[in-house]
Design an enzyme around this catalytic site. Structure first.
Site, PDB file in Angstrom:
ATOM      1  N   CYS A 378      40.287 -41.204 -22.885  1.00 58.94           N
ATOM      2  CA  CYS A 378      41.684 -41.052 -23.255  1.00 58.94           C
ATOM      3  C   CYS A 378      42.072 -39.575 -23.379  1.00 58.94           C
ATOM      4  O   CYS A 378      42.258 -38.911 -22.363  1.00 58.94           O
ATOM      5  CB  CYS A 378      41.986 -41.862 -24.509  1.00 58.94           C
ATOM      6  SG  CYS A 378      43.721 -42.292 -24.613  1.00 58.94           S
ATOM      7  N   HIS A 503      40.113 -46.802 -23.257  1.00 58.54           N
ATOM      8  CA  HIS A 503      39.064 -46.734 -24.284  1.00 58.54           C
ATOM      9  C   HIS A 503      37.985 -47.765 -23.964  1.00 58.54           C
ATOM     10  O   HIS A 503      37.921 -48.833 -24.592  1.00 58.54           O
ATOM     11  CB  HIS A 503      39.660 -47.023 -25.663  1.00 58.54           C
ATOM     12  CG  HIS A 503      40.457 -45.892 -26.215  1.00 58.54           C
ATOM     13  ND1 HIS A 503      39.881 -44.779 -26.778  1.00 58.54           N
ATOM     14  CD2 HIS A 503      41.790 -45.697 -26.266  1.00 58.54           C
ATOM     15  CE1 HIS A 503      40.836 -43.942 -27.168  1.00 58.54           C
ATOM     16  NE2 HIS A 503      42.001 -44.480 -26.862  1.00 58.54           N
ATOM     17  N   GLU A 505      35.031 -47.890 -24.722  1.00 58.23           N
ATOM     18  CA  GLU A 505      34.091 -48.135 -25.824  1.00 58.23           C
ATOM     19  C   GLU A 505      34.351 -49.469 -26.525  1.00 58.23           C
ATOM     20  O   GLU A 505      33.424 -50.077 -27.065  1.00 58.23           O
ATOM     21  CB  GLU A 505      34.128 -46.975 -26.839  1.00 58.23           C
ATOM     22  CG  GLU A 505      35.418 -46.792 -27.642  1.00 58.23           C
ATOM     23  CD  GLU A 505      36.444 -45.896 -26.974  1.00 58.23           C
ATOM     24  OE1 GLU A 505      36.409 -45.765 -25.730  1.00 58.23           O
ATOM     25  OE2 GLU A 505      37.297 -45.329 -27.687  1.00 58.23           O
TER      26      GLU A 505
END
Ligand code: GLN
Length: 526
Positions: A378, A503, A505
């Site tokens: 990001c 994102h 993750e």
């Protein structure tokens, strides 16, 4: 599992922050391992409408769901433990419920009634629980904070009363308490836990199970004592000392005897298959011959919770690649080349605001110049685009987030987003599809040319500057399906320089690490 849906309510006493969320998720993991379909929900008593505007330093990471809810980091634990994707309905906040209630009141929907915490707010909580539970065999509800907190009373009342809706026999109340060890007298003290159990009973909830958190293993007589004072059967008092790693908790919670409690409650006597957790717990204890040093360039260095999903994704990728992870914190406010030089890889995570931004740009520039493996998430993509444009000679290139008057606004705010900078819930949030360039590094990493990742940002790459970005060493390798938004960039003549506007993750799992993180660790290993 019998045919009636079951509900498990997890509350806390004595203090918060002793792993109530991990305990709730681990109970879910044990039930899943017995073959049940499990759903889970977090109830937070604070008055924010979502977690989007909360300070991440104080509150930890803002976890984003696929439908774009900005939630508490506990939802991240739930997703990683139960390997499910949650939505807005799994995060219930007083602020949101109250704001809906007040809107309904203003719209005249109450037909002259007095609108009250009981039954209107408590009713809204019960409805929210029923909605989140839909479709599962067992639904787990974790109530944030500790019982007795002034602001949490409506939740305690709602979960008590929920039993009258579905039947007391279909509800299991689990209270998580903390028992301190007093160094001077060398003894565990159960009094605060007994008081916490009294408090819970005072609100009309007789717990079925008490989870006793201690730092070190506590002797069995602590369980006996708590059982005696609380009226909970001794085999339902579960002693749970600190685990080596969070992924060990499904194993320790089961080994401490929760199996019998769950068996009585669900009627399912099958032995859970916990092999997945055994593998994960062992993986974390394993020392590999090789260690990789990954530098996380960040602003909030004193709280791992702020970047918890990123850290979990890095750990998972490191186990996958059979290396030890040595995570280094690099302060974004004073990055130095010698510090960056010592790393095997650089990661710039998401972030907001100007503080530390030049250090993050410098880290991306360093990684480009010195062919250091780099992963940008990001904001980590935005700073690399700025670094590339500056390398191409646009020395004042910037994002308008940090320099609103820059002539070279390589990262800018698109129409429709202007003017909303400090407003809640207005970012580009949740799942978006991206198309990747065939043959690109990202397409190779994913093994696909279409991806779906979660987003949480306002600013975008300004494609007016594509030429300069390319001249600075970066290629756009993924965009939104209409080509308007840049989703991925990479450096072609570089071992691994990859960044995404998303994102990733949030979609990494302990046993299924995200390909972009695996790519970073693979490159760092070399
Ligand atoms: N501050 C940037 C934006 O709003 C990046 C956000 C992030 O990293 N999540 O676009």
């Amino acid at each position: 599992m019998g045919n009636k849906q079951k509900f498990i309510f997890v509350t806390g006493g004595v203090l918060s922050g002793v792993g109530k969320g991990i305990t709730a998720a681990s109970i879910g993991a044990v039930l899943q391992a017995k073959g049940a379909t499990v759903s889970i929900q977090k109830c937070d008593p604070y008055l924010n409408v979502d977690a989007g505007l909360l300070n991440p330093r104080e509150h930890g990471e803002c976890f984003v769901t696929k439908d774009g809810a900005e939630t508490d980091l506990d939802l991240g634990h739930y997703e990683r433990f139960l390997d499910i994707e949650l939505t807005q309905k799994n995060a219930t906040l007083s602020g949101r419920l109250l704001s809906n209630l007040i809107a309904d009141e203003r719209a005249g929907k109450f037909n002259g009634q007095t609108v009250q915490l009981v039954p209107h707010l408590t009713g809204a909580i019960k409805d929210a629980i029923a909605l989140a539970a839909d479709g599962s065999d067992i639904h787990i509800v974790e109530v944030g904070g500790t019982v007795g907190d002034y602001e949490g009373l409506s939740f305690v009342e709602a979960i008590r009363d929920f039993a009258s809706r579905v039947g007391r026999e279909n509800c299991l109340y689990v209270h998580v308490v903390y028992v301190p060890f007093i160094q001077t007298s060398k003894e565990f003290k159960s009094k605060p836990a007994q008081n916490a159990l009294n408090d819970l009973r005072g609100f009309g909830i007789m717990p079925d199970c008490v989870v006793v958190r201690t730092d070190d293993p506590a002797p069995g007589d602590i369980a006996a004592k708590i059982a005696r004072f609380s009226g909970v059967p001794e085999d339902a008092v579960i002693l749970l000392s600190n685990a080596h790693t969070v992924y060990e908790v499904p194993l320790t919670v089961y080994a401490s005897g929760i199996g019998a409690v769950l068996e009585r409650f669900t009627g399912n006597a099958s032995k859970p298959d916990l092999s997945k957790w055994r593998t994960l717990a062992e993986a974390q204890e394993t020392r590999f011959p090789k260690t990789v040093k990954v530098g996380m360039v960040a602003k909030y260095l004193d709280n791992e919770d702020t970047y918890i999903s990123v850290i979990e994704a890095l750990k998972a990728a490191a186990w996958h690649e059979q290396v030890n992870l040595d995570l280094k914190w690099v302060s974004a406010e004073d990055t130095t080349d010698s510090e960056l030089g010592e790393l095997d890889a650089v990661l710039v995570p998401g972030g907001f605001g100007k503080r530390g931004i030049e250090g993050k740009i410098a880290a991306a520039q360093y990684a480009l110049d010195h062919k250091k493996p780099y992963l940008g998430l990001c904001l980590g993509l935005q700073v690399s685009v700025i670094a590339a444009a500056r390398r191409a000679g646009l020395s004042d290139a910037n994002s308008t987030e940090f320099d609103p008057s820059t002539k070279h606004d390589v990262v800018y705010i698109m129409e429709g987003q202007a003017g909303k900078e400090s407003t809640g819930g207005t970012l580009r949030l949740g799942d978006y599809v991206a198309n990747l360039t065939k043959g690109s590094k990202v397409a190779e990493a994913y093994g696909a040319t279409e991806t779906v990742e979660r987003h949480r940002h306002r600013y975008e790459v300004n494609q007016k500057f594509t030429k300069a970005i390319e001249a600075g060493g970066l290629t756009i390798s993924g965009t939104s399906p209409d080509g308007k938004l840049v989703e991925y960039i990479e450096a072609s003549s570089h071992p691994y320089f990859v960044a995404t506007q998303a994102h990733p993750e949030f979609k990494s799992r302990p046993n299924r690490p995200h390909p972009l993180f695996v790519g970073l660790i693979k490159a760092a290993k070399k």
